[in-house]
Design a protein around this motif. Structure first.
Motif, PDB file in Angstrom:
ATOM      1  N   LEU A  57       0.960  -1.056   0.099  1.00  0.00           N
ATOM      2  CA  LEU A  57      -0.176   0.194   0.107  1.00  0.00           C
ATOM      3  C   LEU A  57       0.293   1.261  -0.207  1.00  0.00           C
ATOM      4  N   HIS A  58       2.259   1.168   0.785  1.00  0.00           N
ATOM      5  CA  HIS A  58       2.598   2.281   0.977  1.00  0.00           C
ATOM      6  C   HIS A  58       3.551   1.867  -0.557  1.00  0.00           C
ATOM      7  N   LEU A  59       3.594   0.816  -0.997  1.00  0.00           N
ATOM      8  CA  LEU A  59       4.758   1.143  -1.904  1.00  0.00           C
ATOM      9  C   LEU A  59       4.071   1.913  -2.781  1.00  0.00           C
ATOM     10  N   ILE A  81      17.064   6.751   3.618  1.00  0.00           N
ATOM     11  CA  ILE A  81      16.128   5.524   4.407  1.00  0.00           C
ATOM     12  C   ILE A  81      15.245   6.000   5.057  1.00  0.00           C
ATOM     13  N   ALA A  82      14.012   5.778   5.247  1.00  0.00           N
ATOM     14  CA  ALA A  82      13.201   6.865   5.946  1.00  0.00           C
ATOM     15  C   ALA A  82      12.502   5.227   6.587  1.00  0.00           C
ATOM     16  N   THR A  83      12.799   4.457   7.131  1.00  0.00           N
ATOM     17  CA  THR A  83      12.245   3.053   7.522  1.00  0.00           C
ATOM     18  C   THR A  83      11.568   3.444   9.171  1.00  0.00           C
ATOM     19  N   ASP A 121      14.626   0.837  14.050  1.00  0.00           N
ATOM     20  CA  ASP A 121      15.145  -0.160  14.155  1.00  0.00           C
ATOM     21  C   ASP A 121      16.010  -1.218  12.953  1.00  0.00           C
ATOM     22  N   LEU A 122      15.603  -0.440  12.428  1.00  0.00           N
ATOM     23  CA  LEU A 122      16.785  -0.939  10.178  1.00  0.00           C
ATOM     24  C   LEU A 122      17.091  -0.433  10.421  1.00  0.00           C
ATOM     25  N   HIS A 123      16.876   1.559  10.405  1.00  0.00           N
ATOM     26  CA  HIS A 123      18.278   1.687  10.099  1.00  0.00           C
ATOM     27  C   HIS A 123      19.925   1.833  10.137  1.00  0.00           C
ATOM     28  N   CYS A 133      20.587   9.315   6.097  1.00  0.00           N
ATOM     29  CA  CYS A 133      19.095   8.462   7.391  1.00  0.00           C
ATOM     30  C   CYS A 133      18.525   9.091   7.662  1.00  0.00           C
ATOM     31  N   GLU A 134      17.222   9.123   8.164  1.00  0.00           N
ATOM     32  CA  GLU A 134      16.422   9.988   8.919  1.00  0.00           C
ATOM     33  C   GLU A 134      17.286   9.577  10.328  1.00  0.00           C
ATOM     34  N   LYS A 135      16.668  10.784  11.230  1.00  0.00           N
ATOM     35  CA  LYS A 135      17.020  11.011  12.563  1.00  0.00           C
ATOM     36  C   LYS A 135      16.173   9.909  12.957  1.00  0.00           C
ATOM     37  N   ILE A 173      22.693  12.381   8.263  1.00  0.00           N
ATOM     38  CA  ILE A 173      21.627  12.065   8.960  1.00  0.00           C
ATOM     39  C   ILE A 173      20.424  13.804   8.891  1.00  0.00           C
ATOM     40  N   GLY A 174      19.119  13.305   8.751  1.00  0.00           N
ATOM     41  CA  GLY A 174      18.497  13.946   8.549  1.00  0.00           C
ATOM     42  C   GLY A 174      17.808  14.707   9.700  1.00  0.00           C
ATOM     43  N   HIS A 175      18.054  15.965   9.902  1.00  0.00           N
ATOM     44  CA  HIS A 175      18.260  16.831  10.737  1.00  0.00           C
ATOM     45  C   HIS A 175      17.578  18.487  10.541  1.00  0.00           C
ATOM     46  N   ARG A 191      -1.037   7.767  17.775  1.00  0.00           N
ATOM     47  CA  ARG A 191      -1.840   5.747  17.183  1.00  0.00           C
ATOM     48  C   ARG A 191      -2.276   5.834  15.799  1.00  0.00           C
ATOM     49  N   ARG A 192      -1.796   5.202  14.783  1.00  0.00           N
ATOM     50  CA  ARG A 192      -2.283   5.985  13.371  1.00  0.00           C
ATOM     51  C   ARG A 192      -3.341   4.307  13.064  1.00  0.00           C
ATOM     52  N   PRO A 193      -4.300   4.601  12.181  1.00  0.00           N
ATOM     53  CA  PRO A 193      -5.041   3.702  12.551  1.00  0.00           C
ATOM     54  C   PRO A 193      -4.253   2.407  10.880  1.00  0.00           C
ATOM     55  N   GLN A 208       2.790  -3.483  12.910  1.00  0.00           N
ATOM     56  CA  GLN A 208       4.127  -2.779  11.789  1.00  0.00           C
ATOM     57  C   GLN A 208       3.816  -1.094  11.601  1.00  0.00           C
ATOM     58  N   ILE A 209       2.720  -0.538  11.691  1.00  0.00           N
ATOM     59  CA  ILE A 209       2.199   1.028  11.677  1.00  0.00           C
ATOM     60  C   ILE A 209       2.210   1.834  12.671  1.00  0.00           C
ATOM     61  N   ASN A 210       2.031   1.287  13.947  1.00  0.00           N
ATOM     62  CA  ASN A 210       2.884   1.517  14.982  1.00  0.00           C
ATOM     63  C   ASN A 210       4.170   1.388  15.594  1.00  0.00           C
TER      64      ASN A 210
HETATM   65  N1  LIG Z   1      13.135  14.897  10.181  1.00  0.00           N
HETATM   66  C1  LIG Z   1      11.450  14.994  10.149  1.00  0.00           C
HETATM   67  O1  LIG Z   1      11.255  15.555  10.627  1.00  0.00           O
HETATM   68  C2  LIG Z   1      11.221  13.631  10.745  1.00  0.00           C
HETATM   69  C3  LIG Z   1       9.241  13.644  10.573  1.00  0.00           C
HETATM   70  C4  LIG Z   1       8.747  11.959  10.411  1.00  0.00           C
HETATM   71  C5  LIG Z   1       9.851  10.867  10.491  1.00  0.00           C
HETATM   72  N2  LIG Z   1      10.844  11.222  10.301  1.00  0.00           N
HETATM   73  C6  LIG Z   1      11.903   9.504  10.361  1.00  0.00           C
HETATM   74  O2  LIG Z   1      10.935   8.915   9.557  1.00  0.00           O
HETATM   75  C7  LIG Z   1      11.593   7.601   9.248  1.00  0.00           C
HETATM   76  C8  LIG Z   1       9.880   7.288   9.185  1.00  0.00           C
HETATM   77  O3  LIG Z   1       8.587   8.121   9.829  1.00  0.00           O
HETATM   78  P1  LIG Z   1       7.519   7.572   9.102  1.00  0.00           P
HETATM   79  O4  LIG Z   1       6.591   8.807   9.821  1.00  0.00           O
HETATM   80  O5  LIG Z   1       7.321   8.026   7.790  1.00  0.00           O
HETATM   81  O6  LIG Z   1       6.797   6.022   9.487  1.00  0.00           O
HETATM   82  P2  LIG Z   1       6.302   5.173   8.794  1.00  0.00           P
HETATM   83  O7  LIG Z   1       5.864   4.230   9.438  1.00  0.00           O
HETATM   84  O8  LIG Z   1       4.849   6.387   8.000  1.00  0.00           O
HETATM   85  O9  LIG Z   1       6.781   4.831   7.519  1.00  0.00           O
HETATM   86  C9  LIG Z   1       8.039   4.063   6.965  1.00  0.00           C
HETATM   87  C10 LIG Z   1       7.913   2.913   6.377  1.00  0.00           C
HETATM   88  O10 LIG Z   1       8.748   2.311   5.443  1.00  0.00           O
HETATM   89  C11 LIG Z   1       8.267   1.000   5.694  1.00  0.00           C
HETATM   90  N3  LIG Z   1       9.353   0.444   6.242  1.00  0.00           N
HETATM   91  C12 LIG Z   1       9.032  -0.540   6.719  1.00  0.00           C
HETATM   92  N4  LIG Z   1       9.636  -2.107   6.997  1.00  0.00           N
HETATM   93  C13 LIG Z   1      10.542  -1.923   5.890  1.00  0.00           C
HETATM   94  C14 LIG Z   1      11.392  -2.422   4.932  1.00  0.00           C
HETATM   95  N5  LIG Z   1      12.456  -3.384   5.576  1.00  0.00           N
HETATM   96  N6  LIG Z   1      11.976  -2.920   3.795  1.00  0.00           N
HETATM   97  C15 LIG Z   1      11.273  -1.630   3.203  1.00  0.00           C
HETATM   98  N7  LIG Z   1      10.099  -0.862   3.713  1.00  0.00           N
HETATM   99  C16 LIG Z   1      10.537  -0.770   5.449  1.00  0.00           C
HETATM  100  C17 LIG Z   1       6.742   0.606   6.206  1.00  0.00           C
HETATM  101  O11 LIG Z   1       6.327   0.049   5.430  1.00  0.00           O
HETATM  102  C18 LIG Z   1       6.734   2.058   5.955  1.00  0.00           C
HETATM  103  O12 LIG Z   1       5.593   3.095   4.889  1.00  0.00           O
HETATM  104  C19 LIG Z   1      11.515   7.780  10.983  1.00  0.00           C
HETATM  105  O13 LIG Z   1      12.695   7.277  10.905  1.00  0.00           O
HETATM  106  C20 LIG Z   1      10.982   8.259  11.832  1.00  0.00           C
HETATM  107  O14 LIG Z   1      12.132   8.978  12.935  1.00  0.00           O
HETATM  108  C21 LIG Z   1      11.412  12.106  10.544  1.00  0.00           C
END
Ligand SMILES: NC(=O)c1ccc[n+]([C@@H]2O[C@H](COP(=O)([O-])OP(=O)(O)OC[C@H]3O[C@@H](n4cnc5c(N)ncnc54)[C@H](O)[C@@H]3O)[C@@H](O)[C@H]2O)c1
Lengths: 421, 282
Positions: free
Chosen positions: A83-85, A116-118, A121-123, A139-141, A166-168, A205-207, A216-218
């Motif tokens: 769905l996200h892809l 990387i925006a996962t 724990d996967l970063h 990679c995101e923070k 790192i995303g700051h 909490r996300r739906p 996975q979502i939360n």
């Molecule tokens: N800099 C900022 O202001 C900011 C804002 C929001 C989020 N973030 C960071 O971004 C990251 C993601 O947050 P989010 O809100 O987008 O979360 P999210 O849950 O909306 O997105 C994470 C995505 O990663 C996918 N995913 C999970 N495991 C995976 C895998 N093994 N391979 C590929 N994809 C996988 C999920 O399906 C999901 O679509 C986090 O590290 C968060 O801290 C940073």
């Protein structure tokens, strides 16, 4: 916005960053920002090719920002949740390759770097895989789930000779850069305390859509995958604090609880911490999820004034007006002369100052775009933006150390075994 | 036409009000003059004075390099003498023997020697001294009418009131704010008010008043007012009056009955007032 408008606002944004970072003090305080604005535009075919892992909320925002840069392009996307892809696909050309497994994306080649925006724990593993594939990493923070993993990521980038950024985004935001400059120039005197908060009125909490699990979502709500408020929100503000204090904390103490949202989550919904810095300076941090009155703010408190960068305002420690003298002014203006009362009960209660302050200057624009132009330049030259990684590393370490302090109820000293950058 | 600057300095709120003539930058220059005095005389952050105190507290002598600090010391030496030794910025409640008498200040060599460890705390004197320098700057800049306040206890005026004649001030009873203790008029003069009671006495910039003769803290409810050409002199006199015994007070007041005032209040009044303030401050 038309292309011409975009170019104009891009120009004025860059000008603001340049103005904010002008001067020797700032070149030392925020060297990454001036380096990023210097990024050279690159012809379409030669742009830095990025593979985005994770097309969730943040990943999709990043894809849109990357599209605005003049030196990067999204060459592939990846998400293990269909769905996200699909949502990610909607944002890129039909020709952009899409993967459900990041290793398959790395194997397919054709990339210079990954984004990387996962979940947190996967970063580490995903960045390791990218470095092993010979790629640079954005990679995101926060960086990783443990302090050791954060250090391992730094070490891995050093050993492989590849850029890790790192995303700051606040570090590229003109209001922040300008605020740091004004603080460095002494406008608010010597800084002794920063009070920062991120207060929300939301369960966080996300739906959960069909086909996905709650964890996975939360992922933010569970300890395996997140340190909750600390890694998701506090990292940003601790980084700001380190930047203004120009130091890392010496110790941290804190208290955390699941105080309001007793819904099966594992991470605290209430945190309160004190980070001490050399010389008795402090960051006082709170974050909670059931009261939004004070929102997200950092109050940089100096002996001569206060800066509130999120609000974009600066306040001078101006004493309240002496009422008796104010009346004298009015008397003189109306040709009256009467005795000015002095002394007596004019002692004033110590209420908060409610004056509106002055704007720090410079509105919004997407600093996330600039982060990527900086990253593009770093990848092209093979040289990381100066000073940036240590800021991010220390912010992540501090947020995780705060988690440990709350969990253990102990005052914890800054670790001595960090990787040198 | 009037203009005003307001800023925090000397641990208090400072206001400079200028009426009529004078250079555009007069108020800014006066502000700088006050801040320069604060920078030199403060003991709340590193300054020429804290550096000096470090040596004096170690019982060592020191050369005075800072021009403002030097000038302040010259003035203090004179004021210590002219107030029967009662104005004493080196008084210390821990040691009766500490005080200006333990200090030998040689103007010619700009050196201080001490016979025992002492520390200087310029307190109210600093405010008067700073206002004097600000007034001088304003006059240099062509200002003919101005009113300067450093908190509510230190006021200086340049020239006459903008409507002519002296500047009238009504000094309130520190415990019964609706009552006036005394009305005064100033022309090219300063006034200093000191009190052991009332709101001002507890203001953060106010150190406890120490009687130099026996190092005790003066606690009897008293308020004193002194007017002088110079703010530094007015400060020293109001301080001296506050710590003076009956005989000393008579001698000082006799020096100028129209410009020096002393009010003693019954003890009970002060205690009542203190408790009323508690809830307010906490
Ligand atoms: N800099 C900022 O202001 C900011 C804002 C929001 C989020 N973030 C960071 O971004 C990251 C993601 O947050 P989010 O809100 O987008 O979360 P999210 O849950 O909306 O997105 C994470 C995505 O990663 C996918 N995913 C999970 N495991 C995976 C895998 N093994 N391979 C590929 N994809 C996988 C999920 O399906 C999901 O679509 C986090 O590290 C968060 O801290 C940073």
């Amino acid at each position: 916005m038309t292309d011409k408008d975009f170019d104009l606002s891009r120009r004025s944004f860059i000008d603001r960053v340049l103005m904010a970072t002008a001067g020797a003090g700032m070149a030392a305080a925020a060297p990454w920002a001036s380096a990023a604005v210097g990024a050279a535009p690159v012809a379409k075919g030669d742009r830095v090719r990025l593979g985005v892992i994770g097309t969730g909320d943040r990943g999709r925002g990043l894809i849109q920002n990357i599209a605005k840069t003049r030196n990067c392009t999204v060459a592939a996307i990846c998400d293990n949740f269909e769905l996200h892809l699909a949502k990610g696909r909607a944002l890129v050309d039909a020709s952009t390759r899409a993967f459900t497994d990041h290793r398959a994306m790395l194997d397919a080649g054709g990339l210079d770097a990954v984004v990387i925006a996962t979940p947190l724990d996967l970063h580490k593993q995903q960045s390791f895989d990218a470095f092993d594939a010979g790629l640079h990493v954005w990679c995101e923070k926060a960086m990783a789930r443990t302090i050791d993993d954060c250090g391992a990521m730094v070490k891995k980038s050093q050993d492989s000779g590849k850029v890790l950024q790192i995303g700051h985004q606040r570090m590229f935001k003109p209001t922040y850069l300008n605020a740091v400059r004004r603080a460095k120039e002494g406008e608010i005197g010597s800084l002794t305390q920063i009070r920062a908060s991120w207060h929300r009125q939301s369960s966080w909490r996300r739906p959960v859509p069909a086909g996905a699990t709650d964890r996975q979502i939360n992922w933010r709500l569970y300890r395996d995958s997140s340190a909750g408020l600390m890694t998701e929100l506090a990292t940003h503000q601790i980084q700001v604090s380190n930047l203004f204090f120009d130091a890392v904390p010496t110790r941290v103490m804190g208290s955390g609880s699941i105080c309001f949202w007793k819904d099966g989550r594992e991470v605290y919904d209430h945190v309160a911490l004190i980070y001490e810095y050399a010389g008795g300076r402090k960051l006082i941090y709170t974050s909670l999820l059931n009261n939004a009155r004070y929102g997200c703010e950092e109050q940089i408190q100096g002996s001569k004034g206060t800066i509130e960068p999120e609000l974009g305002r600066i306040y001078k420690e101006l004493p309240p007006k002496e009422l008796a003298l104010l009346r004298m002014q009015a008397d003189v203006a109306s040709g009256k002369k009467r005795a000015v009362p002095i002394g007596g009960a004019t002692w004033f209660a110590e209420l908060p100052v409610t004056t509106p302050g002055e704007p720090l200057g410079w509105g919004e624009y997407d600093e996330t775009m600039l982060q990527f132009e900086g990253f593009g330049e770093a990848v092209r030259t093979g040289k990381p933006l100066p000073g940036l990684l240590s800021q991010a590393y220390h912010a992540s370490v501090a947020s995780l150390l705060g988690e440990q302090a709350m969990d253990s109820g102990q005052i914890l000293a800054w670790p001595t075994s960090l990787v040198a950058i | 036409m009037a203009d005003v600057v307001r800023f925090a300095s000397m641990g208090t709120r400072v206001e400079l009000h200028r009426f009529g003539a004078g250079d555009d930058d007069a108020l800014t220059a006066a502000q700088r003059a006050i801040e320069a005095v604060d920078d030199a005389l403060t003991i709340h952050r590193p300054s020429a004075t804290t550096a000096l105190n470090e040596r004096l507290m170690a019982g060592q002598g020191a050369a005075i390099d800072d021009a403002l600090l030097f000038e302040a010391l010259v003035t203090i030496e004179e004021l210590h003498a002219s107030t029967l030794g009662l104005f004493d910025p080196a008084a210390d409640r821990r040691f009766a023997s500490a005080g200006w008498s333990a200090i030998a200040f040689d103007r010619n060599s700009a050196r201080i020697e001490v016979s025992m460890p002492v520390a200087l705390d310029f307190g109210g004197f600093g405010k008067g001294f700073a206002l004097d320098r600000a007034c001088a700057v304003l006059r240099e800049k062509g200002v003919v009418s101005a009113c300067l306040s450093a908190g509510e206890s230190s006021i200086a005026v340049v020239g006459e009131h903008p409507l002519g004649g002296g500047w009238p001030f009504a000094i309130a009873h520190p415990l019964r704010p609706d009552e006036i203790l005394v009305e005064i008029e100033l022309t090219d003069e300063s006034v200093s008010i000191s009190s052991t009671v009332g709101a001002g006495a507890n203001a953060p910039e106010r150190a406890a008043m120490i009687r130099p003769t026996d190092a005790s803290i003066v606690s009897a409810p008293r308020c004193t007012v002194a007017v002088d050409r110079l703010g530094a002199h007015a400060e020293a006199m109001s301080t001296a009056l506050l710590v003076a015994d009956e005989d000393q007070a008579e001698r000082l007041l006799n020096g100028d009955r129209t410009r020096r005032f002393l009010f003693d209040f019954p003890r009970g009044a002060a205690i009542l007032d203190q408790s009323a303030r508690m809830s307010f401050n906490d």
